[in-house]
Design a protein around this motif. Structure first.
Motif, PDB file in Angstrom:
ATOM      1  N   ARG A  86    -116.106  87.092  99.452  1.00  0.00           N
ATOM      2  CA  ARG A  86    -116.666  87.149  98.106  1.00  0.00           C
ATOM      3  C   ARG A  86    -116.259  88.417  97.363  1.00  0.00           C
ATOM      4  N   LEU A  87    -115.690  89.375  98.098  1.00  0.00           N
ATOM      5  CA  LEU A  87    -115.224  90.620  97.479  1.00  0.00           C
ATOM      6  C   LEU A  87    -113.720  90.615  97.231  1.00  0.00           C
ATOM      7  N   THR A  88    -113.095  89.452  97.350  1.00  0.00           N
ATOM      8  CA  THR A  88    -111.649  89.335  97.140  1.00  0.00           C
ATOM      9  C   THR A  88    -111.272  89.827  95.738  1.00  0.00           C
ATOM     10  N   GLY A  89    -110.276  90.695  95.686  1.00  0.00           N
ATOM     11  CA  GLY A  89    -109.813  91.252  94.415  1.00  0.00           C
ATOM     12  C   GLY A  89    -110.309  92.648  94.143  1.00  0.00           C
ATOM     13  N   ALA A  90    -111.276  93.120  94.954  1.00  0.00           N
ATOM     14  CA  ALA A  90    -111.806  94.478  94.774  1.00  0.00           C
ATOM     15  C   ALA A  90    -111.161  95.428  95.772  1.00  0.00           C
ATOM     16  N   THR A  91    -110.908  96.638  95.330  1.00  0.00           N
ATOM     17  CA  THR A  91    -110.448  97.710  96.210  1.00  0.00           C
ATOM     18  C   THR A  91    -111.568  98.730  96.322  1.00  0.00           C
ATOM     19  N   LEU A  92    -111.960  99.035  97.558  1.00  0.00           N
ATOM     20  CA  LEU A  92    -113.130  99.867  97.810  1.00  0.00           C
ATOM     21  C   LEU A  92    -112.738 101.220  98.366  1.00  0.00           C
TER      22      LEU A  92
END
Length: 474
Positions: A388-394
């Motif tokens: 669900r966090l695909t596309g985010a860079t943490l």
């Protein structure tokens, strides 16, 4: 007699010395603004070339090889200024009233690779700059290309294109000791290239307020705005450090109190290698949460002294778990370095290279154990944490912010790909994830651990622009 005269010269060098680097914030201030160059003041009289028939030793031959490598760094930042200040409503309503202003600042840099044109400086010298130029020792001014920087160690790497560059040799093993003579070269207050000297006051300093991971060389030298990023060299003319900060409780305008700091070249070299290769810096972690051992904890664990970092949580699949660390273990040293508190253990991890071997000295049930492990980097793409966090860079919160606020905890959203699953759910760049429905966490390693259960519903609490929001991840 030769040793005696050399000692006299070095003593004189220390007496007249001073390093330059820029203080950060109120105590350790940000880089100073541009200062007009000052006129050169001629000397009233020349020193004698000999005393009692003996030639006076001089640092001049060494400096002739060093100074061509030190440059002045000029930055420009374009900002929009509105007569309504920071009021977002009126700024949107009357954008035509806003005006562009150019903020300029000065710093220093060091050419470390003539063939590639690499220049080392401080992150805070070039932070937020739209344009960066470099003035060489021979007067030429060239544009600088930003390669990458690391806010947590205050190291930045640039590239310039010019002929006949001179690089400074890097000390292979600085091995500095308290009392060693060192020389600094930089461009304080826009005066132009300036040489100062002094001694090493301490090594391994890690308690400077407001700065990230620390392992500073401390000097007794004068620190002046504009010298950040300049060279700290030994008497062989080798680069042993990058001048970065000064400490004064009343700010840099109050004058020198003999507390200057430089980044050791061993650390700067490791950061430079990563920046030159990938443009960014990755760090490893043990995968534990810890707490400083206070008197109450020491009594509860039956310890003789209130010292060390007690493990409160071991993350699943982490290097610490593989090495057998347990909650209740107290880490008192790492690779022979004394660990007095939780912050010291975080600082140690932040200064190590990826996959670096680590030997921990641990107190457990009245026994002292040696635990061997390695630091492993965490992935930063959100998909590896939860689909669900695909596309985010943490990323972890910058260490400098943690040092300013001991309670700071969370995970920073560095980037969000437009149209991605994370973007559609409502995550945005620079959001700070402070809580999750899946469990408590303090950093990236803990966040990954609590997401491992893959709960059907995931709600993230984020801080954005001073406000708190709940984001339902779908």
């Amino acid at each position: 007699m030769r040793a005696k005269t050399t000692l006299l010269a070095l003593t004189a060098a220390a007496a007249f010395g001073g390093f330059a680097a820029t203080a950060l914030r109120d105590v350790v201030q940000q880089p100073a603004g541009a200062v007009p160059p000052a006129a050169t003041v001629p000397l009233a009289a020349a020193l004698p070339t000999a005393v009692d028939g003996q030639a006076l030793p001089s640092l001049a031959p060494m400096l002739r090889t060093v100074t061509p490598s030190v440059v002045s760094v000029q930055t420009k930042q374009r900002v929009r200024v509105s007569p309504f200040g920071n009021d977002p409503f009126f700024r949107r309503m009357f954008p035509e009233l806003s005006q562009e202003r150019i903020n300029e600042s000065l710093g220093s840099g060091v050419i470390v690779d003539a063939r590639q044109g690499y220049v080392l400086t401080n992150h805070h010298v070039i932070e937020g700059a739209d344009d960066v130029s470099v003035t060489l020792a021979d007067g030429r001014t060239v544009a600088a290309e930003f390669i990458g920087s690391d806010v947590d160690t205050d190291v930045a790497l640039m590239r310039i294109q010019a002929d006949n560059l001179t690089a400074i040799p890097l000390a292979q093993d600085a091995n500095l000791q308290v009392g060693d003579f060192v020389v600094a070269v930089g461009n304080p207050f826009g005066f132009g290239q300036t040489v100062t000297s002094g001694i090493v006051s301490a090594v391994g300093r890690s308690n400077v307020p407001g700065i990230g991971f620390q392992n500073f060389i401390q000097t007794d030298a004068s620190i002046n705005p504009g010298n950040s990023g300049g060279a700290l060299v030994n008497l062989r003319g080798e680069l042993v450090g990058i001048n970065t900060a000064s400490f004064n409780t009343r700010g840099s305008m109050a004058g020198n109190i003999g507390l200057g700091f430089a980044i050791p070249i061993s650390l700067a070299r490791d950061i430079m290698t990563q920046l030159a290769t990938t443009g960014s810096v990755r760090r490893g972690t043990l995968g534990v949460d810890t707490q400083t051992v206070d008197a109450r904890i020491a009594q509860g664990l039956g310890l003789d002294a209130a010292r060390g970092a007690v493990v409160t949580r071991v993350h699943t699949g982490s290097p610490a778990a593989a090495a057998g660390l347990r909650p209740g273990d107290v880490v008192v040293s790492a690779n022979g370095q004394r660990i007095d508190n939780s912050e010291a253990l975080r600082n140690f991890q932040g200064l190590q290279t990826l996959d670096a071997p680590v030997v921990l000295e641990v107190l457990r049930d009245g026994r002292t154990l040696k635990v061997e492990t390695r630091l492993r980097a965490l992935p930063r793409d959100g998909a590896s944490f939860d689909p669900r966090l695909t596309g985010a860079t943490l990323a972890d919160i910058p260490e400098a912010i943690r040092r300013q606020n001991a309670r700071a905890a969370g995970v920073l959203v560095e980037r969000v790909e437009p149209g991605s699953r994370a973007h559609q759910a409502g995550l945005r760049e620079n959001d700070l994830i402070v809580a999750a429905s899946s469990g408590d966490f303090r950093d990236l390693a803990g966040f990954r651990d609590v997401l491992g259960s893959r709960q059907a519903e995931l709600v993230l609490r984020i801080s954005r622009g001073g406000r708190i929001y709940n984001v339902i991840m779908r």
